[in-house]
Design a protein around this motif. Structure first.
Motif, PDB file in Angstrom:
ATOM      1  N   ILE A  75      10.520  -3.961  -3.402  1.00 27.11           N
ATOM      2  CA  ILE A  75       9.760  -4.416  -2.230  1.00 27.11           C
ATOM      3  C   ILE A  75       9.836  -5.916  -2.063  1.00 27.11           C
ATOM      4  O   ILE A  75      10.218  -6.425  -1.014  1.00 27.11           O
ATOM      5  N   ILE A  76       9.520  -6.622  -3.142  1.00 28.82           N
ATOM      6  CA  ILE A  76       9.466  -8.068  -3.008  1.00 28.82           C
ATOM      7  C   ILE A  76      10.862  -8.656  -2.854  1.00 28.82           C
ATOM      8  O   ILE A  76      11.116  -9.464  -1.954  1.00 28.82           O
ATOM      9  N   ALA A  77      11.794  -8.236  -3.702  1.00 31.11           N
ATOM     10  CA  ALA A  77      13.125  -8.847  -3.709  1.00 31.11           C
ATOM     11  C   ALA A  77      13.820  -8.795  -2.341  1.00 31.11           C
ATOM     12  O   ALA A  77      14.289  -9.820  -1.852  1.00 31.11           O
ATOM     13  N   PRO A  78      13.881  -7.625  -1.678  1.00 30.77           N
ATOM     14  CA  PRO A  78      14.566  -7.601  -0.375  1.00 30.77           C
ATOM     15  C   PRO A  78      13.879  -8.489   0.654  1.00 30.77           C
ATOM     16  O   PRO A  78      14.551  -9.125   1.470  1.00 30.77           O
ATOM     17  N   GLN A  79      12.538  -8.556   0.596  1.00 25.03           N
ATOM     18  CA  GLN A  79      11.806  -9.361   1.566  1.00 25.03           C
ATOM     19  C   GLN A  79      12.054 -10.859   1.357  1.00 25.03           C
ATOM     20  O   GLN A  79      11.950 -11.641   2.284  1.00 25.03           O
ATOM     21  N   HIS A 105       8.972  -2.070 -10.414  1.00 25.22           N
ATOM     22  CA  HIS A 105       9.487  -1.376  -9.237  1.00 25.22           C
ATOM     23  C   HIS A 105       9.112  -2.108  -7.965  1.00 25.22           C
ATOM     24  O   HIS A 105       9.920  -2.245  -7.048  1.00 25.22           O
ATOM     25  N   ILE A 106       7.853  -2.558  -7.929  1.00 20.91           N
ATOM     26  CA  ILE A 106       7.404  -3.284  -6.735  1.00 20.91           C
ATOM     27  C   ILE A 106       8.234  -4.546  -6.568  1.00 20.91           C
ATOM     28  O   ILE A 106       8.718  -4.852  -5.478  1.00 20.91           O
ATOM     29  N   ILE A 107       8.412  -5.274  -7.669  1.00 21.23           N
ATOM     30  CA  ILE A 107       9.168  -6.528  -7.583  1.00 21.23           C
ATOM     31  C   ILE A 107      10.596  -6.267  -7.114  1.00 21.23           C
ATOM     32  O   ILE A 107      11.110  -6.933  -6.219  1.00 21.23           O
ATOM     33  N   LEU A 108      11.237  -5.246  -7.722  1.00 20.43           N
ATOM     34  CA  LEU A 108      12.654  -5.013  -7.430  1.00 20.43           C
ATOM     35  C   LEU A 108      12.883  -4.453  -6.041  1.00 20.43           C
ATOM     36  O   LEU A 108      13.788  -4.865  -5.330  1.00 20.43           O
ATOM     37  N   GLU A 126       0.822  -1.197   0.000  1.00 24.75           N
ATOM     38  CA  GLU A 126       0.000   0.000   0.000  1.00 24.75           C
ATOM     39  C   GLU A 126       0.864   1.258   0.000  1.00 24.75           C
ATOM     40  O   GLU A 126       0.612   2.201  -0.746  1.00 24.75           O
ATOM     41  N   ALA A 127       1.909   1.223   0.847  1.00 21.44           N
ATOM     42  CA  ALA A 127       2.823   2.361   0.894  1.00 21.44           C
ATOM     43  C   ALA A 127       3.449   2.598  -0.473  1.00 21.44           C
ATOM     44  O   ALA A 127       3.577   3.735  -0.942  1.00 21.44           O
ATOM     45  N   ALA A 128       3.817   1.481  -1.125  1.00 13.64           N
ATOM     46  CA  ALA A 128       4.439   1.604  -2.439  1.00 13.64           C
ATOM     47  C   ALA A 128       3.456   2.196  -3.438  1.00 13.64           C
ATOM     48  O   ALA A 128       3.810   3.028  -4.272  1.00 13.64           O
ATOM     49  N   ALA A 129       2.200   1.746  -3.342  1.00 15.68           N
ATOM     50  CA  ALA A 129       1.189   2.245  -4.265  1.00 15.68           C
ATOM     51  C   ALA A 129       0.993   3.752  -4.079  1.00 15.68           C
ATOM     52  O   ALA A 129       0.829   4.488  -5.044  1.00 15.68           O
ATOM     53  N   VAL A 130       1.047   4.197  -2.810  1.00 17.94           N
ATOM     54  CA  VAL A 130       0.915   5.623  -2.528  1.00 17.94           C
ATOM     55  C   VAL A 130       2.057   6.394  -3.176  1.00 17.94           C
ATOM     56  O   VAL A 130       1.871   7.456  -3.766  1.00 17.94           O
TER      57      VAL A 130
END
Lengths: 315, 373
Positions: free
Chosen positions: B282-286, B277-280, B266-270
């Motif tokens: 947010i998802i990747a580090p997690q 971008h989300i994949i690189l 949600e923060a990313a969407a904001v």
């Protein structure tokens, strides 16, 4: 018999007559014949269920009565054609039974011994606890293909000659060997330890104050709480034993009556693949042997997922 | 309050509970490990007494052509399969993390090959890769219909791109992968391809049946890699192994993906992030810890590859598929020679050492990662 020149060769049409001397009436006869060169079918004297005949006169085995027997013909062949040389019993059913027996025994021993050891490692204090746990972790890192050299010899000599006390000189080619060497796996103990560690201490303390012994606490209080991990362990162990290949291959080499299903399938492949590959029965056997785990998987999907994350922690 | 008589019993209780496990651990692991170490310094044929020879076995295995081949095969197998299956597992997980109807069915379907035994999947695999088998047939068919398939894909993509660009030009918010456009593209592409065949613009090409020999060959591939190229039978096993193990790791990734808190998305969407971008970011580090886990498990698992080679048996030349695990096994149970337990043990020590190094390296890296997180 008729020969006609055709594109790039010669089309030969044979005419032959089938005489059914069996008791089963072959009403509509669907046929699927692959005829090897220079094959004399007339003089095939071996019974259709003789393994020596496979690959020589296999085409005759595809003659069946009616549509359903034709469609499932390969499944019937798997059961019909594999006979034990010594006892004359159908091998495939035996293999299924053996695998079930081994899997169930292993599940029982694993459940009991893994929860016992897991509980001791998680909640009791005693000398050598750290050392034993470190040893456990170490054992999970070493591949089976390293230790099997000695384990094979240990079973051959009947676990330092102990099996002689029961009148068994060697544990090779016995289920006792497979069962004893696989009483409980390190990863199962690990799973149970993880579970017991998460339980609150208060559960145990009140019973302890009432003077209950360790055994009472374990069997009466802790074990009944451990149903979820025991459930997962049941499924995972069953699947593991059902699919096990390497260790049974080393321990059980003969007779074919004693094979578990995985080794039996290997046997099946050798039998039907001897001359030309007769894939029908091989794949039928393959499917039958995969069926139990597929059913387990559909019924208990959640456990499988948990299982991977459990074994994941072992790395 | 405890009674004095049961005190001894209480003291012994942990050891009693541990006894069965300790028995298997000590006899079938501890003793076994020590004995293999000992055997690796001796010559022994399973029957006469072992004779101490020092480091000779360790020197000899490197002179054994089979061992060096096994080593090379195992390492190639390890690197290629681990890389490929990790990437495919991640992509599959991203794909199956969608909230779509019936996604549970797809997850189960993808996972299915990982449940069955290695014998089952290997037999199916051998059948699949026969000279007149399914795979060669599919390749032949693909070559025959190549032009038509390309036309279909091209038409579908073109329609899709045109629609997306059109909407963007009119400044309407639209995703690059708008499903309705995709559907329309596929539909029109199908009609175009069908029409082209129907009215005779394109006809299936006549191609000779593809006749790749997957097993009974000593050829290597790809040629430009020189001595690094892998044997074709090993390549076939790789292809297959990736297919059967990727789903297991896919499940791990899926669990990881579902653990990512919603607030992050949600923060990313904001902030206006989308797609890659989300994949690189947010998802990747997690997913980093899971990736380490998947890679380690992959490395260890592939290093122990044995079943496929044993089941393939004489169908492929030994040198093309032999692995470390199989080398150990075949030295202990050679088909027509005296068992060479010493050589087998030395090779086994080598396998153990390799595994150990990998686990250790992973611990190091993961430990540092853990501190950062």
């Amino acid at each position: 018999m008729k020969r006609e020149p055709a594109e790039g060769g010669l089309t030969t049409t044979y005419r032959f007559r089938l005489v059914n001397t069996g008791e089963v009436a072959l009403d509509p006869v669907p046929m699927d014949l692959t005829v090897p060169m220079r094959q004399q079918f007339v003089s095939a004297t071996l019974a259709p269920n003789r393994i020596e005949r496979l690959g020589r006169a296999q085409s005759w085995n595809n003659v069946s009565a009616g549509l359903l027997p034709y469609v499932f013909g390969n499944y019937a062949r798997v059961f019909r054609e594999n006979y034990s040389a010594s006892t004359g019993k159908g091998l495939f059913l035996l293999w299924i039974r053996n695998s079930f027996f081994l899997a169930v025994t292993r599940v029982i021993t694993t459940l009991i011994f893994a929860s016992m050891a897991g509980y001791a490692l998680a909640r009791l204090n005693f000398r050598g606890k750290q050392g034993i746990f470190a040893f456990l972790l170490f054992s999970m890192m070493i591949p089976q293909q390293v230790t099997f050299i000695s384990n094979y010899l240990v079973l051959r000599d009947g676990i330092f000659g102990l099996s002689r006390l029961f009148g068994v000189p060697t544990l090779l080619n016995t289920y006792a060997g497979l069962i004893v060497s696989g009483l409980v796996g390190a990863s199962s103990v690990f799973i149970m330890k993880q579970f017991f560690e998460r339980l609150p201490a208060s559960l145990e303390e009140s019973a302890r104050i009432d003077g209950a012994s360790t055994y009472t606490v374990f069997f009466r209080i802790m074990l009944p709480l451990a149903k979820p991990p025991l459930g997962a362990l049941t499924i995972l162990t069953f699947q593991g034993v059902w699919n096990e290949f390497f260790w049974p291959l080393v321990v059980i080499t003969s007779p074919a009556d004693r094979f578990p299903l995985t080794i039996g399938l290997l046997n099946l492949q050798r039998a039907y693949g001897a001359a030309t590959f007769d894939w029908g029965p091989i794949l039928a056997g393959t499917f039958i042997s995969a069926l139990p785990v597929i059913i387990l998987f559909i019924a208990f999907q959640q456990y499988f997922v948990e299982g991977i994350s459990f074994s994941g922690t072992k790395g | 309050m405890r009674r004095a008589s049961s005190k001894v019993g209480e003291k012994l209780a942990p050891y009693v509970l541990l006894a069965p496990f300790l028995f298997t651990l000590i006899v079938f692991f501890g003793y076994a490990f020590v004995r293999v170490v000992y055997f690796s310094f001796t010559t022994y044929d399973l029957f006469s007494k072992p004779e101490w020879v020092g480091l000779k076995n360790y020197v000899n295995i490197f002179r054994d052509l089979d061992f060096t081949r096994a080593m090379k095969n195992s390492l190639t197998f390890m690197v290629v399969v681990t890389t490929a299956q990790t990437i495919i597992a991640l992509l599959l997980a991203l794909l199956l993390n969608q909230k779509v109807r019936g996604i549970r069915f797809f997850r189960a379907a993808y996972y299915m090959p990982s449940v069955a035994s290695s014998v089952v999947v290997t037999l199916i695999f051998i059948w699949f890769f026969q000279r007149r088998g399914v795979l060669n047939f599919v390749i032949t068919k693909f070559k025959e219909y190549q032009a038509i398939i390309l036309l279909f894909l091209f038409a579908a993509a073109a329609i899709h791109i045109v629609l997306v660009v059109w909407e963007k030009l009119r400044r309407r918010p639209v995703s690059v992968f708008e499903p309705s456009f995709m559907f329309l593209g596929v539909l029109i592409g199908f009609i175009v391809a069908f029409g082209a065949v129907r009215f005779g613009f394109l006809v299936p090409r006549e191609v000779p049946p593809v006749d790749i020999i997957w097993f009974n060959t000593t050829k290597t591939w790809p040629d430009f890699l020189g001595s690094l190229a892998f044997p074709i039978p090993l390549g076939a096993i790789m292809l297959f192994n990736i297919w059967t193990t990727a789903p297991t790791f896919m499940l791990l990734y899926l669990a990881g993906l579902q653990d990512i808190p919603r607030e992050l998305y949600e923060a990313a969407a904001v902030d206006g992030a989308e797609g890659w971008h989300i994949i690189l970011h947010i998802i990747a580090p997690q997913l980093k810890p899971i990736t380490f886990l998947v890679v380690t498990m992959g490395l260890i698992g592939t290093l122990q590859m044995f079943d496929q080679v044993a089941i393939l048996g004489s169908q492929a030349p030994r040198s093309s598929v032999i692995t470390l695990a199989y080398y150990i096994y075949s030295n202990l149970f050679p088909s027509s020679a005296v068992p060479r337990v010493g050589m087998a043990s030395a090779a086994a020590m080598f396998l153990a050492l390799l595994t150990f190094i990998i686990v250790y390296a992973q611990r190091k890296v993961l430990g540092e990662e853990g501190e950062n997180a």
